[in-house]
Design a protein around this motif. Structure first.
Motif, PDB file in Angstrom:
ATOM      1  N   ARG A   2       0.878  -1.175   0.000  1.00 48.21           N
ATOM      2  CA  ARG A   2       0.000   0.000   0.000  1.00 48.21           C
ATOM      3  C   ARG A   2       0.910   1.218   0.000  1.00 48.21           C
ATOM      4  N   HIS A   3       0.647   2.142  -0.901  1.00 43.30           N
ATOM      5  CA  HIS A   3       1.532   3.290  -1.097  1.00 43.30           C
ATOM      6  C   HIS A   3       0.676   4.550  -1.128  1.00 43.30           C
ATOM      7  N   PHE A   4       0.903   5.448  -0.186  1.00 45.12           N
ATOM      8  CA  PHE A   4       0.140   6.692  -0.101  1.00 45.12           C
ATOM      9  C   PHE A   4       1.110   7.860  -0.212  1.00 45.12           C
ATOM     10  N   VAL A   5       0.852   8.779  -1.121  1.00 43.72           N
ATOM     11  CA  VAL A   5       1.633  10.019  -1.187  1.00 43.72           C
ATOM     12  C   VAL A   5       0.671  11.194  -1.296  1.00 43.72           C
TER      13      VAL A   5
ATOM     14  N   LEU B 178       3.252  15.899  -6.688  1.00 39.91           N
ATOM     15  CA  LEU B 178       3.034  14.517  -6.271  1.00 39.91           C
ATOM     16  C   LEU B 178       4.183  13.606  -6.696  1.00 39.91           C
ATOM     17  N   GLU B 179       4.701  13.811  -7.924  1.00 42.46           N
ATOM     18  CA  GLU B 179       5.740  12.896  -8.437  1.00 42.46           C
ATOM     19  C   GLU B 179       7.071  13.059  -7.709  1.00 42.46           C
TER      20      GLU B 179
ATOM     21  N   TYR C  55       8.477  -5.595  -5.013  1.00 37.78           N
ATOM     22  CA  TYR C  55       8.480  -4.140  -4.918  1.00 37.78           C
ATOM     23  C   TYR C  55       9.601  -3.687  -3.987  1.00 37.78           C
TER      24      TYR C  55
ATOM     25  N   VAL D 150      10.708   9.626 -12.543  1.00 39.32           N
ATOM     26  CA  VAL D 150       9.499  10.268 -13.068  1.00 39.32           C
ATOM     27  C   VAL D 150       9.508  11.738 -12.658  1.00 39.32           C
TER      28      VAL D 150
ATOM     29  N   PHE E  73      -4.982   7.352  -9.648  1.00 38.77           N
ATOM     30  CA  PHE E  73      -5.243   8.697 -10.145  1.00 38.77           C
ATOM     31  C   PHE E  73      -3.921   9.318 -10.579  1.00 38.77           C
TER      32      PHE E  73
ATOM     33  N   GLU F  63      -1.830  12.636 -11.284  1.00 42.95           N
ATOM     34  CA  GLU F  63      -1.828  14.088 -11.103  1.00 42.95           C
ATOM     35  C   GLU F  63      -0.562  14.572 -11.764  1.00 42.95           C
TER      36      GLU F  63
ATOM     37  N   GLY G 156       2.700  12.465 -11.584  1.00 43.17           N
ATOM     38  CA  GLY G 156       2.594  11.750 -10.316  1.00 43.17           C
ATOM     39  C   GLY G 156       1.367  10.867 -10.272  1.00 43.17           C
ATOM     40  N   LEU G 157       1.342   9.957  -9.296  1.00 42.46           N
ATOM     41  CA  LEU G 157       0.289   8.951  -9.229  1.00 42.46           C
ATOM     42  C   LEU G 157      -0.121   8.710  -7.785  1.00 42.46           C
ATOM     43  N   ARG G 158      -1.430   8.668  -7.557  1.00 42.23           N
ATOM     44  CA  ARG G 158      -1.950   8.137  -6.301  1.00 42.23           C
ATOM     45  C   ARG G 158      -2.516   6.760  -6.611  1.00 42.23           C
ATOM     46  N   HIS G 159      -2.135   5.766  -5.830  1.00 35.02           N
ATOM     47  CA  HIS G 159      -2.492   4.371  -6.101  1.00 35.02           C
ATOM     48  C   HIS G 159      -3.025   3.750  -4.819  1.00 35.02           C
ATOM     49  N   PHE G 160      -4.277   3.312  -4.856  1.00 39.87           N
ATOM     50  CA  PHE G 160      -4.897   2.714  -3.684  1.00 39.87           C
ATOM     51  C   PHE G 160      -5.337   1.293  -4.048  1.00 39.87           C
ATOM     52  N   VAL G 161      -4.933   0.320  -3.264  1.00 45.11           N
ATOM     53  CA  VAL G 161      -5.440  -1.040  -3.436  1.00 45.11           C
ATOM     54  C   VAL G 161      -5.866  -1.576  -2.076  1.00 45.11           C
ATOM     55  N   ASP G 162      -6.825  -2.481  -2.101  1.00 43.98           N
ATOM     56  CA  ASP G 162      -7.324  -3.040  -0.845  1.00 43.98           C
ATOM     57  C   ASP G 162      -7.902  -4.407  -1.160  1.00 43.98           C
TER      58      ASP G 162
ATOM     59  N   PHE H 212      -2.283  -2.453 -11.556  1.00 43.03           N
ATOM     60  CA  PHE H 212      -0.852  -2.624 -11.345  1.00 43.03           C
ATOM     61  C   PHE H 212      -0.117  -1.399 -11.895  1.00 43.03           C
ATOM     62  N   VAL H 213       1.057  -1.136 -11.329  1.00 38.71           N
ATOM     63  CA  VAL H 213       1.834   0.042 -11.735  1.00 38.71           C
ATOM     64  C   VAL H 213       3.265  -0.377 -12.055  1.00 38.71           C
TER      65      VAL H 213
ATOM     66  N   TYR I 215       5.005   6.681 -15.125  1.00 42.59           N
ATOM     67  CA  TYR I 215       4.260   5.562 -14.547  1.00 42.59           C
ATOM     68  C   TYR I 215       3.225   5.073 -15.546  1.00 42.59           C
TER      69      TYR I 215
END
Lengths: 254, 254
Positions: free
Chosen positions: A47-50, A88-89, A102, A125, B40, B42, B45-51, B94-95, B102
């Motif tokens: 899980r990656h949050f920025v 963000l990047e 990862y 990036v 998402f 931006e 840059g990237l926001r990536h949420f998985v659950d 996947f990223v 990205y």
């Protein structure tokens, strides 16, 4: 200067307590207001949050304070921009895949005139010296081993590679692949090992304390690595400048 | 079968409305309860949420419903496991990074006997046919271009590569690098273009409607691609089987 937080445990543990104090440094008890990020391994998954909002105001940081994600390896970062815009990047930690795993990296410091030749599969990036350093580390690691090496072997490789970057400036970093946590100190890094008998801890940055004995078993072990000590009543060990340590199963390996 | 949702816009737009209906399909109005994810862009840059919790119960999905993240390119996925355990590393999207950008990928379908030779820099972390397909696509794209190609060139490359995977089974997918959204249909995919004059839309999966005219300007354009139509009163166009389309600046390119 940015702020680093790493956690390595022998059993999935939530980082809520340490993160609560740490997140205050992003805008409230310290002036690191240029974004933040956190990555949690769950097995091989991540899980990656920025966020480029200050961590003390971010709704995503608020979620993490309230929602205890359990992980054996966590890396968090609060950014004070030196190179690269507030975007963000450019937020740490950065993530890449190598050998089907990862890898997560966060850096505190500033590298001058560091423009290595990136001729392989890893390219930044964003525009930070930190992501360039990470990409170069990944490139050189990929050349040094055919597949995921064991923790001690990779530690030897990192001890060879790290000084080539560190001579360009300040290079405190945290790196994890979900199996172990590597930590290198140029200027400031501390760690604590929490183990049985667990005690009461008092945060430095927020009026919050926790009795770890209540939620742990005698077998639990947790190592926390941080730019400056998070609590006022635990025994934090300072890294020596130039020291690279590796933590696995909640303890510092010799 | 999994559920895909993609959005491509000419101006940063929040996906709250479409995601609200979509997230209900993860456990409430449909039986896709094996995890979910959303990414998402931006800028770069990237926001990536998985659950791996069902999206209708996930606190992270709840955050996204309440916190309008604005993006020009979004890919979301709700998983019904066919290959690979219910685990974080098997959740889409996947990223990967390629050429300093990205790339985000989500797949709906099932590929039989698809074990391509992955001899380059992209290897799956999890155990899904989907991540294998993504890694192979990245590998072959990396061979076909020296740097990020323009959108039309990459579309031609993808039209050559996609059938080599699609002959192994069902291969509906969404792919984005933050500049455009590529969508391939094997069996089921629909899109709608929202533009001036914006109208009122009624979600199929939840008792919620929105008047897009209220929050838009006449120049805004939004394309939404989805496994099955999200609203009951918009003109959704079905993809033909085998069709690969690309969306940029909120419209389908010819």
């Amino acid at each position: 200067m940015c702020q680093l937080l790493g956690m390595n445990c022998n059993t999935p543990t939530d980082v809520t307590f340490s993160f609560s104090g740490f997140a205050q440094r992003g805008g409230r008890t310290d002036h690191h207001t240029d974004g933040w990020g956190i990555a949690f391994f769950e097995g091989a998954g991540l899980r990656h949050f920025v966020d480029h909002q200050p961590s003390s105001e971010s709704p995503v940081a608020d979620l993490i304070r309230r929602y205890p994600i359990k992980s054996r390896n966590v890396i968090a970062h609060i950014r004070k921009a030196t190179q690269g815009a507030i975007a963000l990047e450019n937020c740490h930690p950065f993530v890449r895949e190598l050998w089907g795993r990862y890898w997560v990296f966060a850096h505190n410091g500033n590298l001058e005139n560091f423009h290595p030749r990136l001729h392989a599969a890893f390219h930044p990036v964003g525009a930070t010296d930190s992501e360039r350093a990470f990409c170069w580390l990944m490139q050189e690691m990929a050349k040094s081993h055919a597949g995921v090496p064991d923790v001690r072997e990779l530690t030897l490789t990192l001890r060879e590679l790290t000084p080539m970057i560190a001579r360009h400036g300040t290079f405190n970093f945290l790196l994890s692949n979900g199996q172990a946590l590597w930590a290198h100190c140029s200027s400031s890094l501390f760690f604590v090992e929490r183990k049985h008998p667990f005690a009461h801890a008092q945060l430095k940055d927020e009026d919050l304390s926790v009795n770890f004995a209540r939620n742990t078993t005698p077998d639990d072990r947790v190592a926390v690595v941080v730019t400056s000590p998070l609590t006022v009543n635990e025994d934090w060990t300072a890294f020596a400048p130039g020291e690279l340590r590796v933590f696995a199963d909640g303890r510092a390996l010799a």
